[in-house]
Design a protein around this motif. Structure first.
Motif, PDB file in Angstrom:
ATOM      1  N   GLN A 198       0.884  -1.145   0.060  1.00  0.00           N
ATOM      2  CA  GLN A 198       0.023   0.034   0.035  1.00  0.00           C
ATOM      3  C   GLN A 198       0.752   1.263   0.073  1.00  0.00           C
ATOM      4  O   GLN A 198       0.501   2.278  -0.603  1.00  0.00           O
ATOM      5  N   CYS A 199       2.194   1.214   0.719  1.00  0.00           N
ATOM      6  CA  CYS A 199       2.814   2.599   0.796  1.00  0.00           C
ATOM      7  C   CYS A 199       3.539   2.669  -0.486  1.00  0.00           C
ATOM      8  O   CYS A 199       3.968   3.897  -0.765  1.00  0.00           O
ATOM      9  N   VAL A 200       3.755   1.759  -1.353  1.00  0.00           N
ATOM     10  CA  VAL A 200       4.779   1.784  -2.466  1.00  0.00           C
ATOM     11  C   VAL A 200       4.076   2.042  -3.638  1.00  0.00           C
ATOM     12  O   VAL A 200       4.543   2.203  -4.801  1.00  0.00           O
ATOM     13  N   LEU A 201       2.821   1.465  -3.749  1.00  0.00           N
ATOM     14  CA  LEU A 201       2.012   1.210  -4.841  1.00  0.00           C
ATOM     15  C   LEU A 201       1.883   2.462  -5.864  1.00  0.00           C
ATOM     16  O   LEU A 201       2.166   2.459  -6.824  1.00  0.00           O
ATOM     17  N   VAL A 232       9.484  -7.082 -14.892  1.00  0.00           N
ATOM     18  CA  VAL A 232       9.966  -7.150 -13.573  1.00  0.00           C
ATOM     19  C   VAL A 232       9.634  -7.712 -12.560  1.00  0.00           C
ATOM     20  O   VAL A 232       8.265  -7.059 -12.239  1.00  0.00           O
ATOM     21  N   VAL A 233      10.262  -8.464 -11.831  1.00  0.00           N
ATOM     22  CA  VAL A 233       9.501  -8.997 -10.680  1.00  0.00           C
ATOM     23  C   VAL A 233      10.372  -8.820  -9.611  1.00  0.00           C
ATOM     24  O   VAL A 233      11.356  -8.609  -9.324  1.00  0.00           O
ATOM     25  N   ILE A 234       9.246  -8.491  -8.440  1.00  0.00           N
ATOM     26  CA  ILE A 234       9.826  -7.710  -7.225  1.00  0.00           C
ATOM     27  C   ILE A 234       9.160  -8.879  -6.004  1.00  0.00           C
ATOM     28  O   ILE A 234       7.822  -8.874  -5.710  1.00  0.00           O
ATOM     29  N   GLU A 270       8.026   0.271   6.473  1.00  0.00           N
ATOM     30  CA  GLU A 270       8.868   1.357   7.278  1.00  0.00           C
ATOM     31  C   GLU A 270       9.674   2.279   6.492  1.00  0.00           C
ATOM     32  O   GLU A 270       9.794   3.561   6.982  1.00  0.00           O
ATOM     33  N   GLN A 271       9.783   2.258   5.199  1.00  0.00           N
ATOM     34  CA  GLN A 271      10.687   3.170   4.523  1.00  0.00           C
ATOM     35  C   GLN A 271      10.351   2.983   3.125  1.00  0.00           C
ATOM     36  O   GLN A 271      11.150   3.121   2.244  1.00  0.00           O
ATOM     37  N   PRO A 272       9.085   3.233   2.885  1.00  0.00           N
ATOM     38  CA  PRO A 272       8.672   3.087   1.647  1.00  0.00           C
ATOM     39  C   PRO A 272       9.296   4.078   0.605  1.00  0.00           C
ATOM     40  O   PRO A 272       9.532   3.715  -0.591  1.00  0.00           O
ATOM     41  N   THR A 301      11.129   2.906  -2.836  1.00  0.00           N
ATOM     42  CA  THR A 301      10.904   3.152  -4.253  1.00  0.00           C
ATOM     43  C   THR A 301      11.875   4.108  -4.943  1.00  0.00           C
ATOM     44  O   THR A 301      12.099   3.963  -6.157  1.00  0.00           O
ATOM     45  N   ARG A 302      12.551   4.919  -4.323  1.00  0.00           N
ATOM     46  CA  ARG A 302      13.739   5.598  -4.998  1.00  0.00           C
ATOM     47  C   ARG A 302      14.780   4.266  -5.518  1.00  0.00           C
ATOM     48  O   ARG A 302      15.304   4.448  -6.491  1.00  0.00           O
ATOM     49  N   LEU A 303      15.112   3.435  -4.627  1.00  0.00           N
ATOM     50  CA  LEU A 303      16.031   2.307  -5.021  1.00  0.00           C
ATOM     51  C   LEU A 303      15.473   1.664  -6.439  1.00  0.00           C
ATOM     52  O   LEU A 303      16.104   1.399  -7.228  1.00  0.00           O
TER      53      LEU A 303
END
Length: 243
Positions: free
Chosen positions: A28-31, A67-69, A222-224, A228-230
């Motif tokens: 939810q935080c990175v979507l 791209v698989v995460i 905790e660090q979305p 996402t930057r990475l």
């Protein structure tokens, strides 16, 4: 009427594979950020009792060249997917995961928990287990509640299946992969060690390893922004393609 984001032809399909007793709420935080990077496919919770079966189920649902995460347990599934169906994966991200085998002690502990379900009603994961997933000094109650809700909603059948999964050592599998592998780990992860991440990075050709400081296992909670930057950096800066 909602407006779908417009994608250019070169934007990838992003396949998100959740961890133990997690569903789409994990992301939810990175979507929102991920949806600006490509076409997002959130895989459902694992409904099988082996990594191989979980990976096969994902392979049936996703397009080629994605791209698989994979997060945590999902990283095991993602790695096997890339090894068994290489045409499905152009780039692999492993978040807070590992490639080590399940130990005999872990198997025995899982069997004890499964046996306890014959006596005690299932009410989701225990608070002790949920606390281990977060930063040891700053366990955010919001994420405890979210993880508990996911495990309760997924239910006892899914819990039994996922607890029965025995992970084989995957370092040789990593070494044979033909796509870039990006590993993201957390310095304060109580469930996966820094050494496990380093060993994965050493095994995989063309790998990168990023360490999130001051972060527990649930990095996407905790660090979305950092996560996402990475993801965006590796997606836009480093070339994809097979070795």
């Amino acid at each position: 009427m909602s407006v779908l984001p417009a994608f250019s032809a070169d934007q990838p399909d992003l396949v998100l594979i959740p961890g133990f007793m997690c569903d789409q709420r994990l992301w939810q935080c990175v979507l929102p950020a991920l949806q600006s990077m490509g076409r997002v496919h959130c895989m459902p919770a694992h409904q099988h009792d082996s990594i191989e079966a979980c990976a096969a189920a994902v392979a049936e649902q996703i397009p080629d060249n994605a791209v698989v995460i994979g997060f945590s347990l999902g990283g095991y599934v993602a790695r096997h997917l890339a090894a068994r169906w290489p045409h499905k994966v152009q780039r692999l991200f492993l978040l807070n995961s590992s490639a080590r085998a399940t130990t005999g002690e872990e198997i025995a502990r899982a069997q004890q928990q499964l046996k306890a379900l014959e006596v005690y009603p299932y009410r989701g994961q225990t608070r002790t287990a949920l606390l281990r997933a977060l930063h040891p000094q700053r366990p955010d109650p919001r994420w405890i509640d979210c993880m508990l809700a996911m495990s309760v909603d997924l239910g006892i059948a899914t819990f039994r299946q996922q607890m029965a999964i025995v992970r084989a050592d995957g370092h040789a599998e990593l070494a044979a992969l033909q796509c870039p592998v990006h590993i993201i780990a957390s310095a304060d992860d109580q469930m996966r060690t820094v050494q496990e991440a380093e060993r994965m990075a050493a095994a995989a050709r063309g790998s990168t390893l990023d360490m999130l400081p001051d972060c527990g296992h649930m990095s996407v909670f905790e660090q979305p922004e950092h996560v996402t930057r990475l993801l965006q950096y590796h997606l836009t800066t480093l070339p994809a393609g097979k070795f």
